[in-house]
Design a protein around this motif. Structure first.
Motif, short mmCIF file in Angstrom:
data_model
loop_
_atom_site.label_atom_id
_atom_site.label_comp_id
_atom_site.label_asym_id
_atom_site.label_seq_id
_atom_site.Cartn_x
_atom_site.Cartn_y
_atom_site.Cartn_z
N ASP A 1 -42.59 19.92 2.35
CA ASP A 1 -43.82 19.23 2.76
C ASP A 1 -43.79 17.78 2.32
O ASP A 1 -44.37 16.92 2.97
CB ASP A 1 -45.05 19.90 2.13
CG ASP A 1 -45.48 21.14 2.90
OD1 ASP A 1 -44.84 21.46 3.91
OD2 ASP A 1 -46.46 21.78 2.46
N SER B 1 -38.77 17.40 -13.92
CA SER B 1 -39.45 16.85 -12.74
C SER B 1 -40.21 17.95 -12.01
O SER B 1 -41.21 17.67 -11.36
CB SER B 1 -38.47 16.27 -11.74
OG SER B 1 -37.62 15.38 -12.32
N PRO C 1 -44.20 17.32 -13.43
CA PRO C 1 -43.89 16.17 -12.56
C PRO C 1 -44.41 14.83 -13.05
O PRO C 1 -43.79 13.81 -12.79
CB PRO C 1 -44.56 16.54 -11.23
CG PRO C 1 -44.89 17.97 -11.28
CD PRO C 1 -44.97 18.35 -12.72
N ARG D 1 -42.54 11.64 -15.89
CA ARG D 1 -41.98 10.32 -15.61
C ARG D 1 -41.94 10.16 -14.10
O ARG D 1 -41.33 10.94 -13.40
CB ARG D 1 -40.55 10.23 -16.16
CG ARG D 1 -39.94 8.85 -16.07
CD ARG D 1 -38.43 8.89 -16.29
NE ARG D 1 -37.76 9.73 -15.29
CZ ARG D 1 -37.49 9.33 -14.06
NH1 ARG D 1 -37.81 8.12 -13.67
NH2 ARG D 1 -36.90 10.14 -13.20
N LEU D 2 -42.63 9.14 -13.61
CA LEU D 2 -42.63 8.93 -12.16
C LEU D 2 -41.38 8.12 -11.79
O LEU D 2 -41.01 7.19 -12.50
CB LEU D 2 -43.90 8.18 -11.74
CG LEU D 2 -45.20 8.93 -12.05
CD1 LEU D 2 -46.41 8.06 -11.74
CD2 LEU D 2 -45.30 10.23 -11.26
N TYR E 1 -46.09 24.14 -9.58
CA TYR E 1 -45.46 25.41 -9.17
C TYR E 1 -45.32 26.39 -10.32
O TYR E 1 -44.76 27.46 -10.15
CB TYR E 1 -44.06 25.11 -8.62
CG TYR E 1 -44.08 24.54 -7.23
CD1 TYR E 1 -44.12 25.38 -6.12
CD2 TYR E 1 -44.08 23.17 -7.01
CE1 TYR E 1 -44.16 24.87 -4.84
CE2 TYR E 1 -44.12 22.65 -5.74
CZ TYR E 1 -44.16 23.51 -4.65
OH TYR E 1 -44.19 23.00 -3.38
C1 HEC Z 1 -47.51 17.75 -2.43
C2 HEC Z 1 -46.26 17.05 -2.42
C3 HEC Z 1 -45.07 17.62 -3.14
C4 HEC Z 1 -44.53 18.88 -3.06
C5 HEC Z 1 -45.04 20.05 -2.26
C6 HEC Z 1 -43.35 18.88 -3.92
N1 HEC Z 1 -43.17 17.65 -4.48
FE1 HEC Z 1 -41.63 17.08 -5.68
N2 HEC Z 1 -42.46 15.25 -5.87
C7 HEC Z 1 -43.59 14.81 -5.21
C8 HEC Z 1 -43.85 13.44 -5.59
C9 HEC Z 1 -45.03 12.61 -5.11
C10 HEC Z 1 -42.82 13.06 -6.48
C11 HEC Z 1 -42.64 11.69 -7.16
C12 HEC Z 1 -43.50 11.63 -8.38
C13 HEC Z 1 -43.00 12.54 -9.48
O1 HEC Z 1 -41.87 12.36 -9.97
O2 HEC Z 1 -43.74 13.45 -9.83
C14 HEC Z 1 -41.96 14.22 -6.63
C15 HEC Z 1 -40.84 14.24 -7.43
C16 HEC Z 1 -39.93 15.28 -7.49
C17 HEC Z 1 -38.70 15.24 -8.22
C18 HEC Z 1 -38.19 14.06 -9.07
C19 HEC Z 1 -37.58 13.02 -8.18
C20 HEC Z 1 -36.96 11.86 -8.93
O3 HEC Z 1 -36.20 11.11 -8.30
O4 HEC Z 1 -37.21 11.68 -10.13
C21 HEC Z 1 -38.08 16.46 -8.03
C22 HEC Z 1 -36.75 16.91 -8.59
C23 HEC Z 1 -38.96 17.24 -7.18
N3 HEC Z 1 -40.07 16.49 -6.87
C24 HEC Z 1 -38.70 18.52 -6.77
C25 HEC Z 1 -39.58 19.29 -6.02
C26 HEC Z 1 -39.36 20.69 -5.70
C27 HEC Z 1 -38.13 21.49 -6.12
C28 HEC Z 1 -40.44 21.11 -4.99
C29 HEC Z 1 -40.74 22.50 -4.49
C30 HEC Z 1 -40.63 23.57 -5.46
C31 HEC Z 1 -41.34 19.96 -4.83
N4 HEC Z 1 -40.78 18.89 -5.48
C32 HEC Z 1 -42.54 19.98 -4.13
C33 HEC Z 1 -44.37 15.53 -4.34
C34 HEC Z 1 -44.19 16.85 -4.03
#
Ligand code: HEC
Length: 159
Positions: free
Chosen positions: A50, A88, A92, A95-96, A116
């Motif tokens: 998504d 992450s 989450p 660290r952005l 999650y």
């Molecule tokens: C509703 C939106 C959303 C969903 C659904 C989502 N993410 Fe994310 N994710 C983000 C956003 C926004 C960031 C950047 C900000 C942060 O690091 O939290 C991120 C960051 C990350 C990062 C770090 C990226 C970096 O370069 O540091 C990872 C790894 C990640 N997501 C894995 C996942 C996984 C695995 C799932 C499913 C289990 C998932 N995400 C579901 C929005 C989402």
């Protein structure tokens, strides 16, 4: 004596900053090997797609539903460690990532990423981490080639 004080000071600072292996340090953290294919399947079924696209593969699902598409994988100068990827996912906002407009990925410093922790199994986490890690590609560091510094047509310094 002064040296001793400085050394003790540095050790105390290292201890405070967590590098020294305090109770909250990541020392001793290891994951069993995950399965890349199962990880990819979990990534899709948990709807990570998504908000994420993964470099180099077309997961053919409705992306950008949430108005964002944070790319995972691709070329990096350092491969993300298991610890960083797990963090992450389960924490989450810890660290952005850099290179994004903060308003797009976070609200008041809190990541927009879904939580999650009560949904994902530990096996899924391990497999997803293995899958994501396999999608990062290390680019070799190329040192900058500085031309020799010429002064009066004589080489003054080479590097
Ligand atoms: C509703 C939106 C959303 C969903 C659904 C989502 N993410 Fe994310 N994710 C983000 C956003 C926004 C960031 C950047 C900000 C942060 O690091 O939290 C991120 C960051 C990350 C990062 C770090 C990226 C970096 O370069 O540091 C990872 C790894 C990640 N997501 C894995 C996942 C996984 C695995 C799932 C499913 C289990 C998932 N995400 C579901 C929005 C989402």
């Amino acid at each position: 004596m002064r040296m001793v004080c400085i050394t003790i000071g540095i050790c105390m600072l290292a201890g405070l900053s967590g590098c020294g292996g305090g109770p909250k340090s990541a020392k001793g953290f290891t994951l069993p090997d995950g399965d890349i294919e199962r990880g990819q399947a979990a990534f899709v079924s948990l709807k990570c797609t998504d908000c994420h696209r993964v470099a180099g593969i077309d997961l053919s699902v409705a992306e950008e539903e949430q108005g964002m598409s944070v790319r995972l994988g691709g070329e990096v100068s350092r491969i993300k460690t298991y610890g960083e990827l797990v963090t992450s996912i389960i924490n989450p906002s810890h660290r952005l990532p850099e290179g994004f407009n903060e308003e797009e990925i976070a609200v008041d410093g809190e990541s927009k990423m879904r939580n999650y922790n009560d949904v994902m199994t530990v096996s899924q986490l391990i497999d997803v981490v293995a899958f994501l890690q396999s999608r990062y590609e290390l680019i070799e560091y190329e040192p900058t080639d500085y031309p020799p510094f010429l002064f009066d047509d004589k080489v003054v310094a080479t590097k």
